[in-house]
Structures are given as structure tokens and as C-alpha cells.
Scaffold this active site. Structure first.
Site, PDB file in Angstrom:
ATOM      1  N   ASP A 227       0.571  -0.943  -0.083  1.00  0.00           N
ATOM      2  CA  ASP A 227      -0.555  -0.134  -0.442  1.00  0.00           C
ATOM      3  C   ASP A 227       0.820   1.350  -0.281  1.00  0.00           C
ATOM      4  O   ASP A 227       0.667   2.301  -1.092  1.00  0.00           O
ATOM      5  CB  ASP A 227      -0.805   0.288   1.361  1.00  0.00           C
ATOM      6  N   ASP A 251       1.453  -6.756 -11.017  1.00  0.00           N
ATOM      7  CA  ASP A 251       0.365  -6.786 -11.776  1.00  0.00           C
ATOM      8  C   ASP A 251      -0.315  -5.322 -11.714  1.00  0.00           C
ATOM      9  O   ASP A 251      -0.001  -4.378 -12.369  1.00  0.00           O
ATOM     10  CB  ASP A 251      -0.999  -8.050 -12.017  1.00  0.00           C
TER      11      ASP A 251
END
Ligand code: NAD
Length: 365
Positions: A227, A251
Site C-alpha cells: 500500500d 500486476d
């Protein structure tokens, strides 16, 4: 030196952009006395149309016999193309998943850099990128959540879906080694990204990456939570050199890194296995909206060919010559349509796909 190159032109803009990369490789072969032999391999929508399968066993066999594969892109318009009325395992993308698996391509490398000539195309405030950025994302490609067991079943009258995220120490170690090897040739800094405050798989990831790091004493290792990495990529991308991460985090983060680089048409990628073999392709898709118009940007595919020379053929000097030719053409003001914003009109020289390929090939010296 002679090299066997499998060529997957694919669908949409794929054949247009691959032809320009082959034009550049032909020039490289003359200037540097290299011998490339090309073998066409069918994959994606065109393979479905010709054989009924997105990738045939024959195509896999041919791919395995090459030294490396250069690919355009596969797929069509996912709303209107008849390919997307087929079951998932018969669709174009199934060919790509299969070839990655068949060739054992476990490490995906995506460079993301900001060319000073294209600074205006970067959506970040210029104050966030005083020195620009030049990073490589190394993403584990064949493990984790996308390949774990999954099921959807009814429990007490309610549907419940489950996906599993599994990593073995060997899977982590081999991709970590790739990342450290690459860092050694760059700015010697690896940022390993995980979610070790929550996930067991991430805690194992961190342990194994630290073990691998001991063999690379001159490479600095940092750990960063995923994050925070998502934030840091838009706040200060210049802090990164090599970002190493697992499949799903990679990804998502690699698309974020693409976005801050300006155009998708500039971004190359490589998928590697344990040998020197690799599959090289632009980061973008088949762009059905502009296919056949001759306006697609071929630079990502040309830079993918440069990665092939560097990583599969150890031809660093020739790879440099392609990258320098691209920089030179941009410096001279040539742009395909995707690189031109309103403020540029009149300042830059607009060129089409084939003209961009010619300009780059001409500057290979
Ligand atoms: P896309 O990357 O094809 O296109 C997104 C946007 O970027 C479009 O506006 C397109 O015109 C533009 N663009 C992409 N490459 C460009 C280039 N070289 N020059 C100029 N502009 C370029 O993504 P999408 O529209 O979401 O997907 C289209 C098809 O591509 C789908 O079938 C998708 O599954 C497939 N796809 C394939 C790959 C692959 O082959 N590895 C990767 C991503 C998407």
C-alpha cells in the site's frame, strides 16, 4: 553470432508494431554482424481463426525450439469480437497464459522510465519528478493468487468464493535472484514489496529475499509494504531502482508505473525463465481502436527487441544502440500521435508507425 527468434505478431496492432521491430533488428544485424532467423508462430485471435485454438501444440513446440520470442500483442475488442463469445480456455488470452506456463516464464520485467523529452506526457506534478525516474519492476509471474486453488460454492444458502495465495521458497528465491542480478547491472538497489504485516506468504517472501540478498553485498535491499509502494510510486518514483514483488501486487503496481511514464506505446517488457530464454513484448495490448490505421507507436516493441538482445543474447552494446536511437529520434522531435498533447502541436513532427521505425533504424550506428 546466429540467433533463432520466434515471432508472434498476434492481433490488432501486433503485426504493425512487430514489423517495425524487425526492421530495426535487420539494421542491427547489418551494423553489428549478427544473424537473426525468424520463425512465425501463431497465437491469439489469429490462431483461433486459423486453427480453432488460441495456441496449438505445434506452436508450443516451435516456440520451445527458439532462442527467444518477440511478440506483438493478442486479443480483440472484448465487447464486440466473436473471440470473446468462446469459453475462457478458447479465448486469445488463454494462448498467452499457456505459453508462459509451457516456457516456464516466471519473472516479468517491466522497465518504467521518463524520457526527458516526454516529461509533459507524465501525469505527475513536475515537482514530484525533479530528476525523472528510471525503474524496473520484477514481478513473479507463475505463482500466487492467480494460480492457486479456487472455488465458489454455496454454504448455508449463500454463495462463497475462495482463492488461495501460495508461494514456495523456491518460487520466491528464483525470482529474487533475477531481481538482484538486474540490480547489480543498474543502481544496485532492490525494493522488495510485500504485505508482511498481514500475510504469511509475504513473511516467507521477506525471509527468502533477505537470504538471497546475502549473496549480493553490494546491492542495497529495502522492504516496503504494497500500500505504501502504491503511494510512493506517485509521490517520489525517483527513489526506486528495481522493485521486486509477487504476482498480483506486481500486476497492479506495474500498470501504475506504466501510467506515470506517459504513454503505453513506450513501455517494453520481458518474461524470463531460468535459462537465457525470454518472451519480449510491449506492455500494451492489441489496441483494436487504432488497428490497421498505421498510427500505433512501435517504440515499446522496438525497445522489447533491445531487451531481447540484452537479456537473452548478452548483446549489451547493440541493445544500447537501439535505446540511443530511440532517444535520438525523440530528441529530434519526432512523435507518433499517442505522444502528442495539445500543447505540443506545431512544435513536434508527427510520424506514423512505419516512419517511426525507419527513423529509429536509420540511427542505429
Ligand atoms: P490496449 O493496451 O490495447 O489499449 C489501451 C489504449 O492504449 C487504447 O486507446 C490504445 O489505442 C492505446 N495504445 C495501446 N498501445 C498503443 C500503441 N502502441 N500506440 C498507440 N496507442 C496505443 O488495452 P485494451 O484496449 O484494454 O485491450 C485491447 C485488447 O488487448 C484486449 O483484447 C486485451 O485483452 C488485449 N491485451 C493483450 C495484451 C497482450 O497481448 N499481452 C496485454 C493487454 C491487453
Amino acid at each position: 553470432m546466429a540467433y533463432k527468434v520466434g515471432v508472434i505478431k498476434g492481433d490488432g496492432i501486433g503485426p504493425e508494431i512487430v514489423n517495425e521491430a524487425l526492421k530495426v533488428l535487420d539494421k542491427v544485424s547489418k551494423v553489428y554482424d549478427l544473424d537473426f532467423s525468424y520463425t512465425d508462430i501463431l497465437m491469439g485471435g489469429i490462431s483461433i481463426d486459423k486453427t480453432g485454438e488460441p495456441l496449438t501444440d505445434e506452436a508450443v513446440k516451435t516456440a520451445k525450439a527458439q532462442d527467444a520470442i518477440l511478440m506483438g500483442s493478442i486479443g480483440g475488442n472484448t465487447t464486440t469480437s466473436p473471440w470473446y463469445k468462446l469459453p475462457p480456455e478458447k479465448r486469445p488470452e488463454a494462448g498467452l497464459l499457456r505459453i508462459r506456463k509451457e516456457l516456464g516464464l516466471f519473472a516479468n520485467l517491466r522497465p518504467a522510465m521518463l524520457y526527458s523529452e516526454l516529461k509533459e506526457a507524465c501525469p505527475l506534478k513536475q515537482s514530484f519528478i525533479p530528476q525523472g525516474f528510471d525503474l524496473v519492476m520484477v514481478r513473479e509471474l507463475t505463482g500466487g493468487l492467480y494460480f492457486g486453488d479456487r472455488e465458489t460454492k454455496e454454504i448455508d444458502g449463500k454463495l462463497v468464493a475462495k482463492d488461495t495465495l501460495t508461494y514456495s521458497e523456491d518460487e520466491i528465491r528464483r525470482v529474487a535472484i533475477k531481481a538482484f542480478d538486474i540490480a547489480e547491472k543498474r543502481k544496485k538497489h532492490v525494493t522488495s514489496v510485500d504485505k508482511a504485516n498481514v500475510l504469511d506468504s509475504s513473511r516467507l517472501w521477506r525471509k527468502i529475499v533477505e537470504e538471497v540478498a546475502r549473496d549480493y553485498p553490494d546491492v542495497r535491499l529495502d522492504h516496503m509494504l504494497v500500500d505504501n509502494t502504491a503511494m510512493q510510486l506517485v509521490k517520489n518514483p525517483g527513489q526506486f531502482d528495481v522493485i521486486l514483488t509477487e504476482n498480483m501486487f506486481g500486476d497492479i503496481l506495474s500498470d501504475e508505473a506504466s501510467m506515470i511514464s506517459g504513454s503505453l506505446g513506450m513501455l517494453s517488457s520481458a518474461s524470463l525463465n531460468e535459462t537465457k530464454f525470454g518472451l519480449y513484448e510491449p506492455s500494451g495490448g492489441s489496441a483494436p481502436d487504432i488497428a490497421g490505421k498505421g498510427i500505433a507507436n512501435p517504440i515499446a516493441t522496438i525497445l522489447s527487441a533491445a531487451m531481447m538482445l540484452r537479456f537473452s543474447f548478452d548483446q549489451d552494446k547493440t541493445a544500447d544502440s537501439i535505446e540511443n536511437a530511440v532517444k535520438q529520434v525523440l530528441k529530434e522531435g519526432y512523435r507518433t500521435i499517442d505522444l502528442i498533447s495539445d500543447e505540443h502541436t506545431g512544435v513536434v513532427k508527427r510520424v506514423n508507425t512505419a516512419e517511426m521505425g525507419d527513423l529509429i533504424a536509420d540511427r542505429i550506428v
